[in-house]
Design a protein around this motif. Structure first.
Motif, short mmCIF file in Angstrom:
data_model
loop_
_atom_site.label_atom_id
_atom_site.label_comp_id
_atom_site.label_asym_id
_atom_site.label_seq_id
_atom_site.Cartn_x
_atom_site.Cartn_y
_atom_site.Cartn_z
N GLU A 32 0.82 -1.08 -0.14
CA GLU A 32 -0.17 -0.24 -0.26
C GLU A 32 0.96 0.90 0.44
O GLU A 32 2.04 1.71 0.35
CB GLU A 32 -0.71 -0.07 1.41
CG GLU A 32 -1.68 0.25 1.14
CD GLU A 32 -2.56 0.97 2.18
OE1 GLU A 32 -3.18 1.91 2.37
OE2 GLU A 32 -2.56 0.39 3.89
N ASN A 33 0.88 2.21 -0.78
CA ASN A 33 1.08 3.56 -0.82
C ASN A 33 1.18 4.57 0.25
O ASN A 33 0.20 4.21 1.42
CB ASN A 33 0.66 4.44 -2.09
CG ASN A 33 1.79 5.91 -2.35
OD1 ASN A 33 1.23 6.42 -1.74
ND2 ASN A 33 2.24 5.28 -3.24
N GLU A 69 -1.40 7.11 0.78
CA GLU A 69 -3.28 6.12 0.53
C GLU A 69 -2.93 5.76 2.46
O GLU A 69 -3.93 5.74 2.62
CB GLU A 69 -3.44 5.08 -0.40
CG GLU A 69 -4.51 4.61 -0.05
CD GLU A 69 -4.73 3.26 -1.96
OE1 GLU A 69 -5.79 3.18 -1.10
OE2 GLU A 69 -3.86 2.85 -1.94
N LEU A 116 -4.17 9.12 4.79
CA LEU A 116 -4.84 9.34 4.41
C LEU A 116 -6.39 8.82 4.92
O LEU A 116 -7.63 9.11 5.25
CB LEU A 116 -5.75 9.87 2.30
CG LEU A 116 -4.93 10.62 2.39
CD1 LEU A 116 -4.64 10.28 0.62
CD2 LEU A 116 -5.19 11.92 2.51
N LYS A 117 -5.72 7.34 4.87
CA LYS A 117 -6.85 5.91 5.24
C LYS A 117 -7.24 6.58 7.12
O LYS A 117 -7.59 6.38 7.50
CB LYS A 117 -6.55 4.85 5.31
CG LYS A 117 -7.14 4.76 3.85
CD LYS A 117 -6.38 3.40 3.11
CE LYS A 117 -7.17 2.79 2.31
NZ LYS A 117 -6.87 0.74 2.43
N ALA A 138 -10.64 8.50 1.52
CA ALA A 138 -9.24 8.44 0.74
C ALA A 138 -9.06 7.88 -0.37
O ALA A 138 -7.68 8.53 -0.81
CB ALA A 138 -8.41 7.76 2.71
N GLY A 139 -9.90 6.72 -1.24
CA GLY A 139 -9.10 6.18 -2.56
C GLY A 139 -9.54 7.54 -3.16
O GLY A 139 -9.09 7.96 -4.01
N THR A 140 -10.68 8.59 -2.75
CA THR A 140 -11.22 9.37 -3.85
C THR A 140 -10.25 10.19 -3.46
O THR A 140 -9.42 10.59 -5.52
CB THR A 140 -12.14 9.76 -4.34
OG1 THR A 140 -13.66 9.15 -3.94
CG2 THR A 140 -12.69 10.95 -4.47
N PHE A 160 -6.71 10.18 -3.03
CA PHE A 160 -5.56 9.57 -3.15
C PHE A 160 -5.35 9.76 -5.19
O PHE A 160 -4.39 9.67 -5.39
CB PHE A 160 -4.99 8.57 -2.51
CG PHE A 160 -4.16 7.83 -3.17
CD1 PHE A 160 -2.88 8.45 -2.71
CD2 PHE A 160 -4.35 6.48 -4.37
CE1 PHE A 160 -1.43 7.19 -2.68
CE2 PHE A 160 -2.52 6.07 -4.73
CZ PHE A 160 -1.41 5.96 -4.46
N ARG A 161 -6.45 8.93 -5.49
CA ARG A 161 -6.76 8.74 -7.14
C ARG A 161 -6.65 10.14 -7.51
O ARG A 161 -6.36 10.62 -9.02
CB ARG A 161 -7.96 7.88 -7.44
CG ARG A 161 -8.30 8.70 -8.66
CD ARG A 161 -9.05 7.67 -9.27
NE ARG A 161 -10.62 7.60 -8.24
CZ ARG A 161 -11.40 7.17 -7.55
NH1 ARG A 161 -11.12 6.66 -6.46
NH2 ARG A 161 -12.22 8.09 -7.05
N LYS A 194 -2.30 10.04 -8.07
CA LYS A 194 -1.90 9.77 -8.82
C LYS A 194 -2.52 10.13 -10.02
O LYS A 194 -1.25 10.14 -11.28
CB LYS A 194 -2.60 8.24 -8.62
CG LYS A 194 -2.56 7.63 -7.56
CD LYS A 194 -3.22 6.40 -7.82
CE LYS A 194 -2.50 5.43 -8.52
NZ LYS A 194 -2.96 3.79 -8.53
#
Length: 246
Positions: A7-8, A11, A14-15, A23-25, A27-28, A32
């Motif tokens: 895992e980055n 990320e 952020l979680k 957190a995924g949104t 990070f993306r 990324k």
């Protein structure tokens, strides 16, 4: 079975602060898919006046360094000797070539010694007045003769000085030969004739030149006291003293 990618770090951080979906949104979209903006290492000279001045100074300094690096280096003493820059060619070692130079030198000596037959000129010199002048004089063109020397073979050699180095006189003799006369432990003699005087002739009324009925002045110099370069000797102060070597 392939291992799952780790895992980055961003990320994972952020979680801790957001829910997994948020957190995924973030990070993306923010990490990324963030665009990478590239710019040149130096600023565009056309962007503003300050950048243009900096660019001009940089180009000017580069040009100066380039011109300095392309400047040829002066020759070393070894290279000058190898190229024979200061050597007189064989075809120019003629006594007749340097006779006009000797006449110019005689006029030069009469001028610095203030000799002559006209009004205001001197007809004699003494050691106190002529000594400092002779020490700083230039002897290129002088007709010198070795009258005393520790080396008996040098005595009697006579010629016009064509090169006055630190330790030698290079002369061209009447036999069209180039001789090197060391200054050390040698005494040189030279003469300074008086100037010519113009007088009206007889019945024809013409003008004839005749040498004034006076013998030329004769000087002797100790070569050991002249062991300096001609330009350095002109600016150097000497003191009168007795030389015990001769």
């Amino acid at each position: 079975m392939a291992s799952q990618p780790a895992e980055n770090v961003a990320e994972a951080l952020l979680k801790r602060a957001h829910s997994p979906d948020t957190a995924g949104t973030i990070f993306r979209e923010r990490v990324k898919q963030r665009p990478l903006l590239l710019r040149p290492s130096s600023p565009d000279p056309k962007r503003d006046a300050r950048s243009k001045r900096q660019y001009d100074r940089l180009q000017k300094s580069k040009k100066q360094r380039k011109s300095t690096n392309n400047k040829p280096k002066p020759l070393s003493a070894k290279q000058k000797r190898a190229l024979c820059i200061y050597e007189i060619p064989k075809e120019q070692q003629k006594y007749a070539i340097y006779e006009p130079l000797h006449l110019m030198w005689c006029a030069y000596m009469r001028e610095i010694l203030n000799l002559g037959v006209s009004e205001g000129k001197r007809t004699y010199v003494d050691a106190n007045s002529a000594g400092p002048v002779l020490v700083g004089a230039d002897y290129h063109g002088a007709l010198v003769e070795v009258v005393r020397s520790r080396c008996a073979s040098r005595v009697g050699r006579k010629g016009i000085v064509v090169k006055d180095t630190k330790f030698t006189f290079e002369v061209v003799t009447m036999k069209d030969e180039l001789k090197i006369l060391p200054k050390e432990h040698s005494v040189f003699r030279f003469e300074v004739p008086f100037e010519r005087k113009q007088e009206e002739g007889g019945e024809g009324g013409g003008i004839e030149d005749r040498v004034v009925g006076r013998r030329p002045l004769c000087f002797e110099i100790h070569g050991s006291q002249f062991e300096t370069r001609a330009p350095d000797r002109a600016n150097r102060k000497f003191r009168m003293h007795f030389d015990p070597d001769l």
